[in-house]
Design an enzyme around this catalytic site. Sequence first.
Site, PDB file in Angstrom:
ATOM      1  CB  THR A 176      -5.798   5.064 -14.460  1.00 48.60           C
ATOM      2  OG1 THR A 176      -6.246   5.905 -13.592  1.00 48.60           O
ATOM      3  CG2 THR A 176      -4.355   4.966 -14.301  1.00 48.60           C
ATOM      4  NE  ARG A 204      -7.826   8.372  -3.916  1.00 50.67           N
ATOM      5  CZ  ARG A 204      -7.468   7.924  -5.011  1.00 50.67           C
ATOM      6  NH1 ARG A 204      -7.118   8.390  -6.178  1.00 50.67           N
ATOM      7  NH2 ARG A 204      -7.790   6.521  -5.302  1.00 50.67           N
ATOM      8  CB  VAL A 205      -1.838  10.266  -3.142  1.00 54.07           C
ATOM      9  CG1 VAL A 205      -1.049   9.560  -4.286  1.00 54.07           C
ATOM     10  CG2 VAL A 205      -1.690  11.738  -3.276  1.00 54.07           C
ATOM     11  N   GLY A 206      -3.806   8.017  -5.005  1.00 51.94           N
ATOM     12  CA  GLY A 206      -4.149   6.741  -5.196  1.00 51.94           C
ATOM     13  C   GLY A 206      -2.947   5.809  -5.295  1.00 51.94           C
ATOM     14  CG  ASP A 207      -3.587   2.487  -7.626  1.00 52.78           C
ATOM     15  OD1 ASP A 207      -4.412   3.293  -7.888  1.00 52.78           O
ATOM     16  OD2 ASP A 207      -3.423   1.490  -8.505  1.00 52.78           O
ATOM     17  CB  THR A 227      -6.501   1.130 -14.384  1.00 51.59           C
ATOM     18  OG1 THR A 227      -7.327   1.773 -14.497  1.00 51.59           O
ATOM     19  CG2 THR A 227      -6.601  -0.151 -15.020  1.00 51.59           C
ATOM     20  N   GLY A 228      -7.830   0.997 -11.420  1.00 50.03           N
ATOM     21  CA  GLY A 228      -9.017   0.782 -10.602  1.00 50.03           C
ATOM     22  C   GLY A 228      -9.074   1.499  -9.295  1.00 50.03           C
ATOM     23  N   GLY A 230      -7.974   2.637  -6.387  1.00 49.83           N
ATOM     24  CA  GLY A 230      -6.742   2.720  -5.763  1.00 49.83           C
ATOM     25  C   GLY A 230      -6.648   2.415  -4.391  1.00 49.83           C
TER      26      GLY A 230
HETATM   27  N1  ASP Z   1      -6.186   3.903  -9.822  1.00 48.50           N
HETATM   28  C1  ASP Z   1      -6.418   5.181  -9.933  1.00 48.50           C
HETATM   29  C2  ASP Z   1      -6.574   5.808  -8.565  1.00 48.50           C
HETATM   30  O1  ASP Z   1      -7.384   5.453  -7.616  1.00 48.50           O
HETATM   31  C3  ASP Z   1      -7.803   5.542 -10.755  1.00 48.50           C
HETATM   32  C4  ASP Z   1      -8.078   4.836 -12.175  1.00 48.50           C
HETATM   33  O2  ASP Z   1      -7.322   3.607 -12.349  1.00 48.50           O
HETATM   34  O3  ASP Z   1      -8.857   5.188 -12.815  1.00 48.50           O
HETATM   35  O4  ASP Z   1      -6.194   7.097  -8.433  1.00 48.50           O
END
Ligand code: ASP
Length: 309
Positions: A176, A204-207, A227-228, A230
């Site tokens: 990300t 699915r949607v993340g952070d 980033t991480g 989510g």
């Molecule tokens: N934070 C992002 C998500 O969970 C993934 C990432 O940071 O690589 O969608």
Amino acid sequence: MKPFAIAVHGGAGTILPHLLTPEKEVAYKSALRDAILAGEKILAANGSSLDAVEAAVKVLEDCPLFNAGKGAVFNAAGGHEMDAAIMNGSDKRCGAVAGVSGVKNPVALARAVMEKTEHVLLIGQGAEAFAKANHFAMESDDYFFDAFRHEQWLQAKAEDKMQLDHSENKEKKFGTVGAVAIDRSGNLAAATSTGGMTNKKFGRVGDTPIIGVGTYANNNTCAISCTGHGEYFMKEVVAYDVSCLMEYKNCSLEEACEMVVQQKLKAIGGEGGLIAVDKNGNLCLPFNSAGMYRGFVKEGEEPIVAIYQ
Ligand code: ASP
């Protein structure tokens, strides 16, 4: 006039020296540097932090090395669904998109949501219709295809799991992307863009596109891009939590980041990191994973880019 500063990230995770060839390392560092320079150029010409973070993120979206835009990972259906957000710290205006396909630069679309609609978050087909109505550049599946990423998806699919682009003990090449900046007027801004997690299902949607979680900016405190994994960042409302610790508990940026990334996130198994700048131009780039593609520049200084601890 205050000195400007900008920081960028290209994802966090199990990024270890033996997993990257020297050539790849050079390629990552040079892409991070290009993104920093794109933002720095705007800030040095008295441009806004909002323009700077958008420009920096666009450079990373156009680079296939990162999990955003051109390099977005595959979802379970073999397509690409991207999320992005942007926020302006002076007035808390913000815009975001989630689950969009075919859009070349999702961060620019997020900005258009902020500037051209009365909404904050548009999703899926509606967001794509908005992109087309506003003549945004659209790309075909070929543009987003990458052989390594495809292989990565086939493996995740075979094991029927959703995976963070750069975790686990396999070679991970993507991440990300995000940027935070303070301009000479002291205004803060943040932007983040992602393809999410490999083999994600069911919309699915993340952070990333959730304001206050993966992206946040407030001139009274700080600007943050995360980033991480989510889901964990959503449980801890990470970006807003850092800001709240500063606003209500008078923590320094460093103390607030330490508490959230090294204590609260870690306690629930949340792997990742963030980049942050506060209203005084202090920068903090913490992560609790093996590595995070990252870099920054402060006015009058040389850019610094790094990958490992
Ligand atoms: N934070 C992002 C998500 O969970 C993934 C990432 O940071 O690589 O969608």
